[in-house]
Motif scaffolding. Structure first.
Motif, PDB file in Angstrom:
ATOM      1  N   LEU A 171      -3.730   4.418  -7.372  1.00  0.00           N
ATOM      2  CA  LEU A 171      -3.505   3.679  -6.135  1.00  0.00           C
ATOM      3  C   LEU A 171      -4.649   3.998  -5.178  1.00  0.00           C
ATOM      4  N   HIS A 172      -5.033   3.022  -4.376  1.00  0.00           N
ATOM      5  CA  HIS A 172      -6.173   3.189  -3.483  1.00  0.00           C
ATOM      6  C   HIS A 172      -5.715   3.317  -2.032  1.00  0.00           C
ATOM      7  N   GLY A 173      -6.377   4.197  -1.307  1.00  0.00           N
ATOM      8  CA  GLY A 173      -6.049   4.370   0.101  1.00  0.00           C
ATOM      9  C   GLY A 173      -4.999   5.438   0.316  1.00  0.00           C
ATOM     10  N   ALA A 174      -4.504   5.504   1.557  1.00  0.00           N
ATOM     11  CA  ALA A 174      -3.501   6.503   1.921  1.00  0.00           C
ATOM     12  C   ALA A 174      -2.191   6.240   1.188  1.00  0.00           C
ATOM     13  N   HIS A 181      14.092   1.667  -5.469  1.00  0.00           N
ATOM     14  CA  HIS A 181      14.118   0.340  -6.064  1.00  0.00           C
ATOM     15  C   HIS A 181      14.716   0.441  -7.467  1.00  0.00           C
ATOM     16  N   GLU A 182      14.568  -0.595  -8.234  1.00  0.00           N
ATOM     17  CA  GLU A 182      15.109  -0.615  -9.593  1.00  0.00           C
ATOM     18  C   GLU A 182      14.183  -1.412 -10.486  1.00  0.00           C
ATOM     19  N   GLU A 183      13.956  -0.923 -11.688  1.00  0.00           N
ATOM     20  CA  GLU A 183      13.120  -1.604 -12.668  1.00  0.00           C
ATOM     21  C   GLU A 183      13.832  -1.575 -14.013  1.00  0.00           C
ATOM     22  N   SER A 184      14.199  -2.770 -14.488  1.00  0.00           N
ATOM     23  CA  SER A 184      14.892  -2.908 -15.773  1.00  0.00           C
ATOM     24  C   SER A 184      16.136  -2.023 -15.840  1.00  0.00           C
ATOM     25  N   GLY A 185      16.887  -1.984 -14.744  1.00  0.00           N
ATOM     26  CA  GLY A 185      18.127  -1.226 -14.710  1.00  0.00           C
ATOM     27  C   GLY A 185      17.973   0.255 -14.456  1.00  0.00           C
ATOM     28  N   VAL A 186      16.742   0.712 -14.229  1.00  0.00           N
ATOM     29  CA  VAL A 186      16.485   2.125 -13.980  1.00  0.00           C
ATOM     30  C   VAL A 186      16.117   2.319 -12.511  1.00  0.00           C
ATOM     31  N   ARG A 187      16.751   3.294 -11.864  1.00  0.00           N
ATOM     32  CA  ARG A 187      16.441   3.577 -10.469  1.00  0.00           C
ATOM     33  C   ARG A 187      15.027   4.151 -10.338  1.00  0.00           C
ATOM     34  N   THR A 188      14.301   3.708  -9.326  1.00  0.00           N
ATOM     35  CA  THR A 188      12.932   4.163  -9.132  1.00  0.00           C
ATOM     36  C   THR A 188      12.683   4.531  -7.673  1.00  0.00           C
ATOM     37  N   VAL A 189      11.638   5.313  -7.472  1.00  0.00           N
ATOM     38  CA  VAL A 189      11.085   5.515  -6.148  1.00  0.00           C
ATOM     39  C   VAL A 189       9.705   4.867  -6.176  1.00  0.00           C
ATOM     40  N   ARG A 190       9.363   4.171  -5.109  1.00  0.00           N
ATOM     41  CA  ARG A 190       8.086   3.444  -5.069  1.00  0.00           C
ATOM     42  C   ARG A 190       7.101   4.164  -4.166  1.00  0.00           C
ATOM     43  N   ILE A 191       5.873   4.280  -4.652  1.00  0.00           N
ATOM     44  CA  ILE A 191       4.801   4.783  -3.813  1.00  0.00           C
ATOM     45  C   ILE A 191       3.755   3.686  -3.664  1.00  0.00           C
ATOM     46  N   THR A 192       3.065   3.690  -2.525  1.00  0.00           N
ATOM     47  CA  THR A 192       2.093   2.644  -2.237  1.00  0.00           C
ATOM     48  C   THR A 192       0.766   3.249  -1.798  1.00  0.00           C
ATOM     49  N   GLY A 193      -0.277   2.462  -1.948  1.00  0.00           N
ATOM     50  CA  GLY A 193      -1.574   2.807  -1.388  1.00  0.00           C
ATOM     51  C   GLY A 193      -1.877   1.844  -0.260  1.00  0.00           C
ATOM     52  N   ASP A 194      -2.249   2.374   0.886  1.00  0.00           N
ATOM     53  CA  ASP A 194      -2.538   1.538   2.066  1.00  0.00           C
ATOM     54  C   ASP A 194      -1.446   0.500   2.323  1.00  0.00           C
ATOM     55  N   LYS A 195      -0.215   0.971   2.345  1.00  0.00           N
ATOM     56  CA  LYS A 195       0.956   0.135   2.645  1.00  0.00           C
ATOM     57  C   LYS A 195       1.110  -1.048   1.682  1.00  0.00           C
ATOM     58  N   GLY A 196       0.609  -0.877   0.474  1.00  0.00           N
ATOM     59  CA  GLY A 196       0.774  -1.902  -0.545  1.00  0.00           C
ATOM     60  C   GLY A 196      -0.505  -2.628  -0.900  1.00  0.00           C
ATOM     61  N   TYR A 210       8.580   8.957 -15.447  1.00  0.00           N
ATOM     62  CA  TYR A 210       7.537   8.098 -15.987  1.00  0.00           C
ATOM     63  C   TYR A 210       7.242   6.946 -15.032  1.00  0.00           C
ATOM     64  N   PRO A 211       5.992   6.466 -14.993  1.00  0.00           N
ATOM     65  CA  PRO A 211       5.708   5.236 -14.257  1.00  0.00           C
ATOM     66  C   PRO A 211       6.324   4.051 -15.004  1.00  0.00           C
ATOM     67  N   LEU A 212       6.941   3.133 -14.266  1.00  0.00           N
ATOM     68  CA  LEU A 212       7.612   2.001 -14.901  1.00  0.00           C
ATOM     69  C   LEU A 212       6.999   0.648 -14.542  1.00  0.00           C
ATOM     70  N   ARG A 213       6.433   0.545 -13.349  1.00  0.00           N
ATOM     71  CA  ARG A 213       5.838  -0.738 -12.946  1.00  0.00           C
ATOM     72  C   ARG A 213       4.693  -0.487 -11.970  1.00  0.00           C
ATOM     73  N   LEU A 214       3.587  -1.160 -12.246  1.00  0.00           N
ATOM     74  CA  LEU A 214       2.399  -1.018 -11.416  1.00  0.00           C
ATOM     75  C   LEU A 214       1.925  -2.384 -10.957  1.00  0.00           C
ATOM     76  N   VAL A 215       1.758  -2.531  -9.658  1.00  0.00           N
ATOM     77  CA  VAL A 215       1.096  -3.705  -9.086  1.00  0.00           C
ATOM     78  C   VAL A 215      -0.259  -3.221  -8.602  1.00  0.00           C
ATOM     79  N   ARG A 216      -1.322  -3.721  -9.210  1.00  0.00           N
ATOM     80  CA  ARG A 216      -2.656  -3.219  -8.907  1.00  0.00           C
ATOM     81  C   ARG A 216      -3.186  -3.758  -7.580  1.00  0.00           C
ATOM     82  N   ALA A 217      -4.062  -2.998  -6.995  1.00  0.00           N
ATOM     83  CA  ALA A 217      -4.650  -3.388  -5.707  1.00  0.00           C
ATOM     84  C   ALA A 217      -5.438  -4.675  -5.832  1.00  0.00           C
ATOM     85  N   GLY A 218      -5.444  -5.446  -4.757  1.00  0.00           N
ATOM     86  CA  GLY A 218      -6.264  -6.649  -4.702  1.00  0.00           C
ATOM     87  C   GLY A 218      -5.853  -7.747  -5.661  1.00  0.00           C
ATOM     88  N   GLY A 219      -4.591  -7.786  -6.032  1.00  0.00           N
ATOM     89  CA  GLY A 219      -4.142  -8.821  -6.958  1.00  0.00           C
ATOM     90  C   GLY A 219      -4.746  -8.706  -8.344  1.00  0.00           C
TER      91      GLY A 219
END
Length: 252
Positions: A171-174, A181-196, A210-219
């Motif tokens: 993740l980039h930034g602060a 949140h939830e991913e495929s029925g599994v409870r998750t905690v989400r962390i962000t870089g630069d507020k998403g 384990y990491p379950l879902r990643l949304v990469r920076a800049g689309g």
């Protein structure tokens, strides 16, 4: 007094029942003094920096993983569905209208694609016909990619667990946490870089972090991770399904 006490008891029971109903219906916690980390692996209590370090350690130590989704790089969009472990990987990659299968066992890398993939850019006339004929012979075959061929490094990267996870789980930034949140029925905690804007990563609150879902920076794509630690067979293709061109692949 008895009637008042009974009334308070009924109200308390009703509130408790409503709280349980809300929790069951929404997957949220927090009614009364209930601990939101009850029954979790405790990662949600950590800082974003520690969560990222913890999930990286879990990912690196896992024997295997399945990675699927899209990655945007170099102006191209790649669609991946790969199963990876320490000594290789297997799966499919799609890019620019072409789909091919990759299989790496140790240092041996194989690529399977259709005739159109191999005949791309073929000349006209007799040379073009020869190229087309060669491409037809490669259709549905695993072609061994020589280690000295320029495409070896590019293709093998898709089959390398450490390389892919090392480059993607960033993740980039602060860093900051962004709730449960939830991913495929599994409870998750989400962390962000630069507020998403620097990407988001959902980390499992159940079992290993384990990491379950990643949304990469800049689309730059979205990936999901599953089957952590689940082994899978990894063997070279049968000889009658393999073509070896020696030191260089046919020019495409």
């Amino acid at each position: 007094m008895t009637a008042m006490r009974q009334g308070r008891m009924r109200r308390t029971t009703l509130v408790s029942a409503m709280c349980a109903l809300v929790v069951a219906g929404t997957g949220l916690t927090g009614c009364g003094s209930e601990d939101p980390d009850a029954g979790t692996n405790g990662v949600g209590k950590l800082s974003a920096e520690k969560i990222q370090a913890t999930t990286r350690t879990a990912a690196e130590s896992a024997k295997a993983v399945r990675l699927s989704g899209t990655v945007v790089a170099g102006g191209s969009t790649y669609k991946l569905d790969m199963r990876l472990k320490a000594d290789g990987g297997t799966g499919s990659v799609s890019a620019e209208g072409a789909t091919f299968e990759l299989l790496r066992v140790g240092e041996k890398l194989f690529l399977m694609a259709d005739a159109e993939f191999w005949s791309h850019g073929g000349g006209e006339g007799e040379g073009g016909e020869s190229d087309a004929a060669a491409a037809d012979k490669l259709d549905g075959k695993f072609v061994k990619v020589p280690e000295g061929d320029p495409s070896y490094k590019r293709f093998s990267g898709f089959t390398d667990k450490d390389v892919l996870l090392g480059s993607l789980l960033t993740l980039h930034g602060a860093l900051a946490t962004d709730g449960r949140h939830e991913e495929s029925g599994v409870r998750t905690v989400r962390i962000t870089g630069d507020k998403g804007s620097g990407g988001t990563l959902d980390v499992s609150l159940e079992g290993r972090p384990y990491p379950l879902r990643l949304v990469r920076a800049g689309g730059a794509g979205t990936l999901t991770f599953s089957d952590w630690g689940k082994d899978f067979p990894l063997e070279p293709p049968a000889k009658d399904k393999t073509v070896d061109y020696g030191q260089q692949l046919p020019t495409s």
